[in-house]
Write a protein that holds these residues in place. Structure first.
Motif, PDB file in Angstrom:
ATOM      1  N   ASP A 127      -1.502  -8.866   2.759  1.00 28.51           N
ATOM      2  CA  ASP A 127      -0.774  -8.542   1.537  1.00 28.51           C
ATOM      3  C   ASP A 127       0.322  -7.540   1.874  1.00 28.51           C
ATOM      4  OD1 ASP A 127       0.119  -7.688  -0.952  1.00 28.51           O
ATOM      5  OD2 ASP A 127      -1.890  -7.602  -1.824  1.00 28.51           O
ATOM      6  N   LYS A 128       1.561  -7.989   1.813  1.00 32.03           N
ATOM      7  CA  LYS A 128       2.707  -7.141   2.176  1.00 32.03           C
ATOM      8  C   LYS A 128       3.083  -6.157   1.057  1.00 32.03           C
ATOM      9  CE  LYS A 128       4.862 -10.917   2.989  1.00 32.03           C
ATOM     10  NZ  LYS A 128       5.748 -12.030   3.317  1.00 32.03           N
ATOM     11  N   ALA A 129       2.505  -6.307  -0.115  1.00 34.10           N
ATOM     12  CA  ALA A 129       2.801  -5.401  -1.237  1.00 34.10           C
ATOM     13  C   ALA A 129       1.580  -4.552  -1.600  1.00 34.10           C
ATOM     14  CB  ALA A 129       3.265  -6.202  -2.443  1.00 34.10           C
ATOM     15  N   PHE A 130       0.666  -4.405  -0.676  1.00 34.77           N
ATOM     16  CA  PHE A 130      -0.579  -3.663  -0.904  1.00 34.77           C
ATOM     17  C   PHE A 130      -0.294  -2.241  -1.389  1.00 34.77           C
ATOM     18  CE2 PHE A 130      -4.681  -1.824   0.601  1.00 34.77           C
ATOM     19  CZ  PHE A 130      -5.556  -2.755   0.047  1.00 34.77           C
ATOM     20  N   ASP A 131       0.692  -1.604  -0.771  1.00 32.79           N
ATOM     21  CA  ASP A 131       1.006  -0.212  -1.124  1.00 32.79           C
ATOM     22  C   ASP A 131       1.581  -0.076  -2.533  1.00 32.79           C
ATOM     23  OD1 ASP A 131       3.438  -1.414  -0.421  1.00 32.79           O
ATOM     24  OD2 ASP A 131       4.245   0.416   0.461  1.00 32.79           O
ATOM     25  N   LYS A 132       2.004  -1.160  -3.111  1.00 30.51           N
ATOM     26  CA  LYS A 132       2.539  -1.126  -4.480  1.00 30.51           C
ATOM     27  C   LYS A 132       1.465  -1.456  -5.516  1.00 30.51           C
ATOM     28  CE  LYS A 132       7.104  -2.012  -2.746  1.00 30.51           C
ATOM     29  NZ  LYS A 132       6.695  -1.543  -1.451  1.00 30.51           N
ATOM     30  N   LYS A 133       0.328  -1.963  -5.062  1.00 31.72           N
ATOM     31  CA  LYS A 133      -0.742  -2.380  -5.971  1.00 31.72           C
ATOM     32  C   LYS A 133      -1.875  -1.361  -6.086  1.00 31.72           C
ATOM     33  CE  LYS A 133       0.055  -7.197  -4.833  1.00 31.72           C
ATOM     34  NZ  LYS A 133      -0.421  -8.312  -4.036  1.00 31.72           N
ATOM     35  N   PHE A 134      -2.066  -0.569  -5.049  1.00 37.00           N
ATOM     36  CA  PHE A 134      -3.216   0.330  -5.009  1.00 37.00           C
ATOM     37  C   PHE A 134      -2.766   1.765  -4.736  1.00 37.00           C
ATOM     38  CE2 PHE A 134      -4.781  -3.872  -3.825  1.00 37.00           C
ATOM     39  CZ  PHE A 134      -5.816  -4.022  -4.732  1.00 37.00           C
ATOM     40  N   THR A 135      -3.245   2.689  -5.543  1.00 35.40           N
ATOM     41  CA  THR A 135      -2.839   4.093  -5.400  1.00 35.40           C
ATOM     42  C   THR A 135      -3.347   4.714  -4.101  1.00 35.40           C
ATOM     43  OG1 THR A 135      -4.753   4.806  -6.708  1.00 35.40           O
ATOM     44  CG2 THR A 135      -2.680   4.466  -7.891  1.00 35.40           C
ATOM     45  N   PHE A 136      -4.416   4.194  -3.547  1.00 32.79           N
ATOM     46  CA  PHE A 136      -4.950   4.752  -2.300  1.00 32.79           C
ATOM     47  C   PHE A 136      -4.174   4.285  -1.065  1.00 32.79           C
ATOM     48  CE2 PHE A 136      -7.529   0.960  -3.215  1.00 32.79           C
ATOM     49  CZ  PHE A 136      -7.337   0.219  -2.052  1.00 32.79           C
ATOM     50  N   ALA A 137      -3.336   3.275  -1.224  1.00 32.96           N
ATOM     51  CA  ALA A 137      -2.585   2.736  -0.082  1.00 32.96           C
ATOM     52  C   ALA A 137      -1.428   3.663   0.276  1.00 32.96           C
ATOM     53  CB  ALA A 137      -2.067   1.343  -0.411  1.00 32.96           C
ATOM     54  N   GLU A 138      -1.160   3.757   1.561  1.00 36.11           N
ATOM     55  CA  GLU A 138      -0.055   4.571   2.057  1.00 36.11           C
ATOM     56  C   GLU A 138       1.245   3.766   2.013  1.00 36.11           C
ATOM     57  OE1 GLU A 138      -1.282   5.793   5.970  1.00 36.11           O
ATOM     58  OE2 GLU A 138      -2.806   7.150   5.175  1.00 36.11           O
ATOM     59  N   LYS A 139       2.344   4.462   2.028  1.00 34.58           N
ATOM     60  CA  LYS A 139       3.652   3.803   2.017  1.00 34.58           C
ATOM     61  C   LYS A 139       3.786   2.879   3.231  1.00 34.58           C
ATOM     62  CE  LYS A 139       8.522   4.586   1.820  1.00 34.58           C
ATOM     63  NZ  LYS A 139       9.632   5.306   1.422  1.00 34.58           N
ATOM     64  N   ASN A 140       4.312   1.685   3.009  1.00 35.48           N
ATOM     65  CA  ASN A 140       4.522   0.666   4.056  1.00 35.48           C
ATOM     66  C   ASN A 140       3.225   0.198   4.705  1.00 35.48           C
ATOM     67  OD1 ASN A 140       7.328   0.701   3.717  1.00 35.48           O
ATOM     68  ND2 ASN A 140       7.491   2.486   5.048  1.00 35.48           N
ATOM     69  N   GLU A 141       2.148   0.278   3.970  1.00 34.62           N
ATOM     70  CA  GLU A 141       0.857  -0.147   4.504  1.00 34.62           C
ATOM     71  C   GLU A 141       0.571  -1.591   4.096  1.00 34.62           C
ATOM     72  OE1 GLU A 141      -2.988   2.285   5.304  1.00 34.62           O
ATOM     73  OE2 GLU A 141      -2.816   1.967   3.145  1.00 34.62           O
ATOM     74  N   LEU A 142       0.125  -2.380   5.058  1.00 41.66           N
ATOM     75  CA  LEU A 142      -0.309  -3.746   4.793  1.00 41.66           C
ATOM     76  C   LEU A 142      -1.732  -3.730   4.256  1.00 41.66           C
ATOM     77  CD1 LEU A 142       0.834  -5.423   8.129  1.00 41.66           C
ATOM     78  CD2 LEU A 142       1.945  -5.654   5.888  1.00 41.66           C
ATOM     79  N   GLY A 143      -2.072  -4.757   3.511  1.00 45.54           N
ATOM     80  CA  GLY A 143      -3.447  -4.924   3.064  1.00 45.54           C
ATOM     81  C   GLY A 143      -4.069  -6.135   3.718  1.00 45.54           C
ATOM     82  N   LEU A 144      -5.262  -5.957   4.216  1.00 49.69           N
ATOM     83  CA  LEU A 144      -6.047  -7.069   4.754  1.00 49.69           C
ATOM     84  C   LEU A 144      -7.015  -7.478   3.661  1.00 49.69           C
ATOM     85  CD1 LEU A 144      -7.108  -8.928   7.006  1.00 49.69           C
ATOM     86  CD2 LEU A 144      -8.607  -7.059   7.688  1.00 49.69           C
TER      87      LEU A 144
END
Length: 156
Positions: A60-77
């Motif tokens: 998920d290339k937009a993980f950091d925009k969906k979850f408050t715990f995600a860091e900037k420019n972070e991918l989601g698996l």
């Protein structure tokens, strides 16, 4: 040898037929459901051994925009699935180790990769831990099946 690559149209029928172990059905979705609800920021990948399709996962290339715990420019698996008949052989861990090498080149703007894994899903937790993901000691409570560990690995 375990490899990962982006899913191709010709893979879809095999991925739709991939059996999910009943003990994992609470934690992951089948390929058909995921594909039907896909978003443009999601990249589907397959896990292979030779020509044999063992499983799949989503980046998920937009993980950091969906979850408050995600860091900037972070991918989601998201949604790692290894077919029922292939589980217990280390394929998930090997695939995640390959993924960490792959994302370094394929997603060079990303600083890390993050995932959530249900507290009850001990086998998946160990898989990610063996692949080098670190538990952040915080939990995500938005999942349907209860609290989830937040795990992260820096891309370097």
């Amino acid at each position: 040898m375990i490899t990962i690559r982006k899913a191709k149209l010709r893979d879809y029928s095999t991925l739709m037929e991939l059996e999910i172990d009943p003990s994992q059905e609470t934690f992951v979705s089948g390929f058909g459901d995921l594909y039907k609800n896909r978003a443009p920021e999601q990249d589907f990948y397959v896990v292979n051994e030779g020509k044999e399709l063992l499983g799949f996962f989503v980046i998920d290339k937009a993980f950091d925009k969906k979850f408050t715990f995600a860091e900037k420019n972070e991918l989601g698996l998201r949604n790692l699935v290894i077919g029922k008949q292939y589980q217990g052989k280390g394929y998930g861990t090997l695939a995640m180790k390959r993924l960490l090498v792959y994302v370094y080149g394929a997603y060079s703007d990303s600083s890390s990769i993050c995932l959530t894994v249900n507290k009850k899903n001990i086998h998946a937790y160990r898989c990610y831990e063996k692949a080098g993901f670190i538990d952040t000691d915080t939990f995500y409570f938005g999942g349907d099946a209860g609290p989830q560990h937040i795990m992260r690995k820096k891309i370097s």
